[in-house]
Design a protein around this motif. Sequence first.
Motif, PDB file in Angstrom:
ATOM      1  N   PHE A   1       0.860  -1.096   0.052  1.00 20.28           N
ATOM      2  CA  PHE A   1       0.046  -0.081   0.163  1.00 20.28           C
ATOM      3  C   PHE A   1       0.797   1.251  -0.062  1.00 20.28           C
ATOM      4  CE2 PHE A   1      -2.132   3.192   2.685  1.00 20.28           C
ATOM      5  CZ  PHE A   1      -3.057   3.567   1.769  1.00 20.28           C
ATOM      6  N   CYS A   2       1.924   1.292   0.973  1.00 21.36           N
ATOM      7  CA  CYS A   2       2.655   2.132   1.014  1.00 21.36           C
ATOM      8  C   CYS A   2       3.445   2.736  -0.422  1.00 21.36           C
ATOM      9  CB  CYS A   2       3.955   2.302   2.002  1.00 21.36           C
ATOM     10  SG  CYS A   2       2.985   2.324   3.509  1.00 21.36           S
ATOM     11  N   PHE A   3       4.011   1.398  -1.081  1.00 23.47           N
ATOM     12  CA  PHE A   3       4.687   1.531  -2.278  1.00 23.47           C
ATOM     13  C   PHE A   3       3.859   2.043  -3.556  1.00 23.47           C
ATOM     14  CE2 PHE A   3       6.780  -1.061  -5.878  1.00 23.47           C
ATOM     15  CZ  PHE A   3       7.579   0.032  -6.158  1.00 23.47           C
ATOM     16  N   LEU A   4       2.620   1.412  -3.441  1.00 25.40           N
ATOM     17  CA  LEU A   4       1.885   1.782  -4.658  1.00 25.40           C
ATOM     18  C   LEU A   4       1.205   3.094  -4.627  1.00 25.40           C
ATOM     19  CD1 LEU A   4      -0.418  -1.305  -5.104  1.00 25.40           C
ATOM     20  CD2 LEU A   4       1.684  -0.696  -6.382  1.00 25.40           C
ATOM     21  N   ALA A   5       0.910   3.737  -3.252  1.00 30.19           N
ATOM     22  CA  ALA A   5       0.309   5.278  -3.105  1.00 30.19           C
ATOM     23  C   ALA A   5       1.451   6.033  -3.346  1.00 30.19           C
ATOM     24  CB  ALA A   5       0.026   5.122  -1.574  1.00 30.19           C
ATOM     25  N   ASN A   6       2.702   5.732  -3.215  1.00 31.29           N
ATOM     26  CA  ASN A   6       3.794   6.465  -3.466  1.00 31.29           C
ATOM     27  C   ASN A   6       3.846   6.740  -4.778  1.00 31.29           C
ATOM     28  OD1 ASN A   6       7.164   6.844  -3.939  1.00 31.29           O
ATOM     29  ND2 ASN A   6       6.263   8.169  -2.142  1.00 31.29           N
ATOM     30  N   GLN A   7       3.889   5.720  -5.340  1.00 33.53           N
ATOM     31  CA  GLN A   7       4.081   5.764  -7.001  1.00 33.53           C
ATOM     32  C   GLN A   7       2.830   6.269  -7.883  1.00 33.53           C
ATOM     33  OE1 GLN A   7       6.820   4.802  -8.672  1.00 33.53           O
ATOM     34  NE2 GLN A   7       7.582   4.569  -6.579  1.00 33.53           N
ATOM     35  N   TRP A   8       1.651   6.172  -7.296  1.00 34.41           N
ATOM     36  CA  TRP A   8       0.586   6.972  -7.817  1.00 34.41           C
ATOM     37  C   TRP A   8       0.711   8.476  -7.556  1.00 34.41           C
ATOM     38  CZ3 TRP A   8      -2.788   6.658 -11.471  1.00 34.41           C
ATOM     39  CH2 TRP A   8      -3.874   7.308 -11.382  1.00 34.41           C
ATOM     40  N   GLN A   9       1.142   8.725  -6.452  1.00 31.49           N
ATOM     41  CA  GLN A   9       1.371  10.320  -6.006  1.00 31.49           C
ATOM     42  C   GLN A   9       2.205  10.969  -6.784  1.00 31.49           C
ATOM     43  OE1 GLN A   9       2.461  10.863  -1.783  1.00 31.49           O
ATOM     44  NE2 GLN A   9       2.104  12.927  -2.058  1.00 31.49           N
ATOM     45  N   HIS A  10       3.418  10.031  -7.280  1.00 33.49           N
ATOM     46  CA  HIS A  10       4.555  10.791  -8.225  1.00 33.49           C
ATOM     47  C   HIS A  10       3.776  10.473  -9.753  1.00 33.49           C
ATOM     48  CE1 HIS A  10       6.477  10.746  -4.438  1.00 33.49           C
ATOM     49  NE2 HIS A  10       7.055  11.668  -4.966  1.00 33.49           N
ATOM     50  N   SER A  11       2.969   9.993  -9.976  1.00 30.68           N
ATOM     51  CA  SER A  11       2.592   9.990 -11.391  1.00 30.68           C
ATOM     52  C   SER A  11       2.438  11.158 -11.975  1.00 30.68           C
ATOM     53  CB  SER A  11       1.356   8.716 -11.633  1.00 30.68           C
ATOM     54  OG  SER A  11       1.979   7.488 -10.883  1.00 30.68           O
ATOM     55  N   PRO A  12       2.625  11.581 -13.173  1.00 30.58           N
ATOM     56  CA  PRO A  12       2.089  12.766 -13.932  1.00 30.58           C
ATOM     57  C   PRO A  12       0.789  12.775 -14.282  1.00 30.58           C
ATOM     58  CG  PRO A  12       3.447  11.383 -15.433  1.00 30.58           C
ATOM     59  CD  PRO A  12       3.652  10.710 -13.949  1.00 30.58           C
ATOM     60  N   PRO A  13       0.101  13.665 -14.074  1.00 29.80           N
ATOM     61  CA  PRO A  13      -1.443  13.902 -14.254  1.00 29.80           C
ATOM     62  C   PRO A  13      -1.626  13.597 -15.692  1.00 29.80           C
ATOM     63  CG  PRO A  13      -0.649  15.960 -13.601  1.00 29.80           C
ATOM     64  CD  PRO A  13       0.423  14.993 -13.540  1.00 29.80           C
ATOM     65  N   LYS A  14      -2.599  12.835 -16.062  1.00 32.37           N
ATOM     66  CA  LYS A  14      -3.104  12.651 -17.472  1.00 32.37           C
ATOM     67  C   LYS A  14      -2.182  12.337 -18.235  1.00 32.37           C
ATOM     68  CE  LYS A  14      -6.738  16.267 -17.204  1.00 32.37           C
ATOM     69  NZ  LYS A  14      -7.301  17.505 -17.954  1.00 32.37           N
ATOM     70  N   ALA A  15      -1.111  11.278 -17.676  1.00 26.67           N
ATOM     71  CA  ALA A  15      -0.090  10.843 -18.582  1.00 26.67           C
ATOM     72  C   ALA A  15      -0.535   9.454 -19.227  1.00 26.67           C
ATOM     73  CB  ALA A  15       1.215  10.215 -17.646  1.00 26.67           C
ATOM     74  N   PHE A  16      -1.878   8.907 -18.833  1.00 30.38           N
ATOM     75  CA  PHE A  16      -2.356   8.005 -19.584  1.00 30.38           C
ATOM     76  C   PHE A  16      -3.838   8.214 -19.690  1.00 30.38           C
ATOM     77  CE2 PHE A  16       1.215   6.089 -17.284  1.00 30.38           C
ATOM     78  CZ  PHE A  16       2.043   5.563 -18.224  1.00 30.38           C
ATOM     79  N   LEU A  17      -4.449   7.823 -20.961  1.00 32.32           N
ATOM     80  CA  LEU A  17      -5.969   7.987 -21.042  1.00 32.32           C
ATOM     81  C   LEU A  17      -6.960   7.080 -20.121  1.00 32.32           C
ATOM     82  CD1 LEU A  17      -6.033   8.301 -25.273  1.00 32.32           C
ATOM     83  CD2 LEU A  17      -5.886  10.248 -23.262  1.00 32.32           C
ATOM     84  N   LEU A  18      -6.411   6.000 -19.954  1.00 35.09           N
ATOM     85  CA  LEU A  18      -7.235   5.168 -19.200  1.00 35.09           C
ATOM     86  C   LEU A  18      -6.400   4.407 -18.153  1.00 35.09           C
ATOM     87  CD1 LEU A  18      -8.853   2.921 -22.103  1.00 35.09           C
ATOM     88  CD2 LEU A  18     -10.087   5.012 -20.820  1.00 35.09           C
ATOM     89  N   GLY A  19      -7.091   3.671 -17.045  1.00 31.30           N
ATOM     90  CA  GLY A  19      -6.471   2.947 -15.962  1.00 31.30           C
ATOM     91  C   GLY A  19      -6.316   3.821 -14.823  1.00 31.30           C
ATOM     92  N   SER A  20      -6.839   5.009 -14.610  1.00 30.36           N
ATOM     93  CA  SER A  20      -6.676   5.709 -13.327  1.00 30.36           C
ATOM     94  C   SER A  20      -7.669   5.136 -12.366  1.00 30.36           C
ATOM     95  CB  SER A  20      -7.014   7.190 -13.470  1.00 30.36           C
ATOM     96  OG  SER A  20      -8.260   7.434 -14.012  1.00 30.36           O
TER      97      SER A  20
END
Length: 234
Positions: free
Chosen positions: A121-140
Amino acid sequence: MHIPESLQDLASSEAVQFLRRPKTITRVFEGVFSLIIFSSLLTDGYQNKMESPQLHCILNSNNVACSFAVVAGFLAFLSCLAFLVLDTQETHIADTRFKTAFQLLDLILAVLWAVVWFVGFCFLANQWQHSPPKAFLLGSSSARAAIAFTFFSILVWIFQAYLAFQDLRNDAPVPYKRSLDEGGMVLTTLPSPSATSSVNMPTTGPNSLSYASSALSPCLTAPKAPRLAMMPDN
């Protein structure tokens, strides 16, 4: 409201009683949460960008994050299925050592999976927080669902560890219980002091003779005084 007799029999059946157990319900939730985690990232977790046809993980383009969630979710799902099958045979296990080992293994794996999902949970939440916004059209939405159910899995596995600890504490065999029971039976069958044969004690008194005094050795008796004999005169 009258309940049909067939429904009463169904409610009291062994299968329904097994499904109503808190341990069984917890395992079902664990399996469902694990299925949601790995299936959501397996289907929509890898997307390609507009400028490249190569697939990337939607969690900050970190393929390790998606691979970790998919593998951990799949293994947790298999673990839940395996323990559900073993739980159906738990009531038929006669060997207390095997039953104790099974409960101890259940406790260890529940604690281990709680730690794994906490780290995940800590790892996935950290990676999602650092993901650039609207980098992908789907999957959010799939990423958010995976992160949310990873957090829920922590709570469920902690509760599973608590249930396993309760079963282990309640069903743990008492060492030397048979020896203690046999010792208690021996002590209860011993006769009381009042029932033992009384010892014949010699009676004492000024006019009575004791057996002990009469049994003394002649050597211990008081010596008699010498008697003087009168010689006749010639």
